[in-house]
Design a protein around this motif. Structure first.
Motif, PDB file in Angstrom:
ATOM      1  N   TYR A 188       1.026  -3.591   9.057  1.00  0.00           N
ATOM      2  CA  TYR A 188      -0.053  -2.656   9.322  1.00  0.00           C
ATOM      3  C   TYR A 188      -0.644  -3.035  10.678  1.00  0.00           C
ATOM      4  O   TYR A 188      -0.023  -3.776  11.435  1.00  0.00           O
TER       5      TYR A 188
ATOM      6  N   TYR B 230      -1.065   4.513   7.906  1.00  0.00           N
ATOM      7  CA  TYR B 230      -1.684   4.611   6.589  1.00  0.00           C
ATOM      8  C   TYR B 230      -1.125   5.807   5.816  1.00  0.00           C
ATOM      9  O   TYR B 230      -0.845   5.711   4.611  1.00  0.00           O
TER      10      TYR B 230
ATOM     11  N   THR C 199      -9.337  -1.680   5.191  1.00  0.00           N
ATOM     12  CA  THR C 199      -8.538  -0.496   4.867  1.00  0.00           C
ATOM     13  C   THR C 199      -7.499  -0.813   3.804  1.00  0.00           C
ATOM     14  O   THR C 199      -7.306  -0.055   2.840  1.00  0.00           O
TER      15      THR C 199
END
Length: 439
Positions: free
Chosen positions: A177, A193, A252
């Motif tokens: 990520y 995402y 996140t």
């Protein structure tokens, strides 16, 4: 130890090494040790550890050695569990720049999550031999992500001197990520995402009805094989290791866990983890952190500090040391030095380090626990694999060397190519043939 028993054990281990077969799990007791259990507790003087059929049955002070068990007297030296290397690419890379010896990534493949490193692990790669000689007995081996946010399925290996290195194939899924994930997904974190959530939703759909899944081949966002590989991830059977550094990116990822509670997320790297340590602890997400990141190697590491692991530990996070992007194919042995530095960090005003027991646990039981394997590896608690290392000094001091290494109770060879070269050229006189022709 009785001489006939010693000869029998040595002969069995030597036979296994010569044939490449794994040596049968063995029975041994180590007594008179400065014993480290590896669970965060302080060292024990006059300790004993007993391994029967490859598993620890007892460890501590006052432990009785059963009759007939071969005994090794440690002579007061340090004895610890083997080091559990929390994040490596050991065994799948020999020379980074030589593609024929580098199986860490496959950017040209139509597959990503389905890639499995287990068939590529080479037990005879030079890094395995070198790290075994430095007390590393087990390792997490992860692929690299290239061409997708998903790198594929990693393995847990042992560093024994045989050809059967993989203890658990397909032990986890690895993904990127942050900056790397954004790059692989098309150029932004939102793209990464969206790709991640789409893949997990498709995997859930595949799990419900495999026959209904439409595989569009190389043009698909997720092939059938990739969806199948992600099913145990969405089902919580295997961990999802996420390389993430920035604090906001960590939040996140934690948000994704709230949306899909079954996910077993493990954060890798986490340079800015200390900034959101309470949230990581509350989510009960473990971390395999880079120990000495204190300079911003990227924009997502601007708040990096050597106090990261100490602060995560203080917040209640399960945290072990990993080696991502730190010569992770070869230098797992450096985790000893990194753990020692975390002990020394306590002496720096305002810094947060670890005490000695916590520091050793960060390279033994804590990485194993992060991977959901604390009941098997990483400590000398009863029932764990009999991975034992004897040292000539404090194992967290830079000049200390391993003098004996056991995996599943089997003593391992620790002579390296460098040792052989030293002996070969220690006496420079020529023999019957020039040294280039001698074996």
């Amino acid at each position: 130890m009785k001489a006939p028993m010693v000869k029998l054990l040595v002969a069995a281990a030597a036979c296994a090494i010569l044939t490449g077969a794994p040596a049968a799990a063995q029975t041994v007791a180590v007594t008179n040790a400065k014993l480290v259990i590896g669970d965060g507790s302080a060292p024990i003087d006059g300790g004993t550890v007993v391994v029967r059929d490859g598993r620890v049955v007892a460890a501590g002070r006052g432990v009785a050695v059963p009759a007939g068990v071969p005994v090794v007297d440690a002579g007061g030296r340090w004895v610890t569990p083997g080091i559990f290397a929390g994040f490596t690419r050991m065994g799948i890379v020999e020379v980074d720049g030589v593609s024929e010896t580098n199986d860490a990534a496959a950017g040209g493949s139509p597959f990503n999550a389905a890639l499995d490193v287990a068939p590529a692990v080479n037990p005879k790669t030079s890094a395995i031999i070198l790290n075994r000689a430095e007390g590393v007995t087990r390792a997490v081996v992860a692929p690299e992500a290239r061409g997708s946010i998903f790198g594929g399925q990693g393995a847990i290996i042992d560093l024994g001197a045989d050809m059967d290195a993989v203890n658990k194939p397909r032990a986890f899924q690895f993904m990127e990520y942050g900056e790397n994930g954004a790059r692989a997904a098309g150029g932004s974190r939102p793209a990464a995402y969206a790709l991640l959530k789409n893949a997990l939703f498709e995997a859930q759909a595949y799990a419900r009805n495999p026959a209904s899944f439409i595989d569009r081949g190389k043009d698909a966002l997720l092939t059938r094989a990739d969806a199948q590989a992600l099913v145990p991830v969405v089902g919580g059977q295997v961990p999802l290791l996420v390389h993430v550094e920035r604090a906001s990116d960590i939040l996140t990822v934690l948000g994704l866990k709230r949306e899909m509670p079954g996910l077993r997320i493990v954060l890798v790297g986490a340079a800015e983890g200390w900034m959101v340590a309470p949230q990581i602890a509350a989510a009960r997400v473990p971390v395999l952190a880079s120990a000495l990141a204190d300079l911003p190697a990227s924009f997502e590491q601007l708040a990096a500090t050597q106090s990261n692991i100490g602060r995560l530990q203080a917040a209640g996070v399960t945290v072990g040391i990993g080696m991502i992007d730190d010569n992770d194919a070869r230098q797992a042995r450096l985790v000893k030095q990194y753990a020692g530095n975390l002990v020394a960090l306590n002496k720096v005003p305002g810094a947060s380090g670890l005490d000695w027991g916590q520091a050793f646990a960060s390279i033994s039981s804590k990485p194993a626990e992060a991977m959901g394997m604390g009941g098997e590896y990483g400590s000398l608690r009863p029932g764990r694999h009999g991975d034992i290392v004897m040292w000539d000094g404090d194992p967290l001091e830079i000049g200390t060397a391993a003098t004996r290494v056991y995996i599943d109770g089997v003593q391992q060879p620790i002579e390296t190519r460098q040792d052989k070269l030293k002996q070969r050229y220690f006496d420079p006189k020529e023999g019957a043939l020039p040294k280039a022709y001698e074996r």
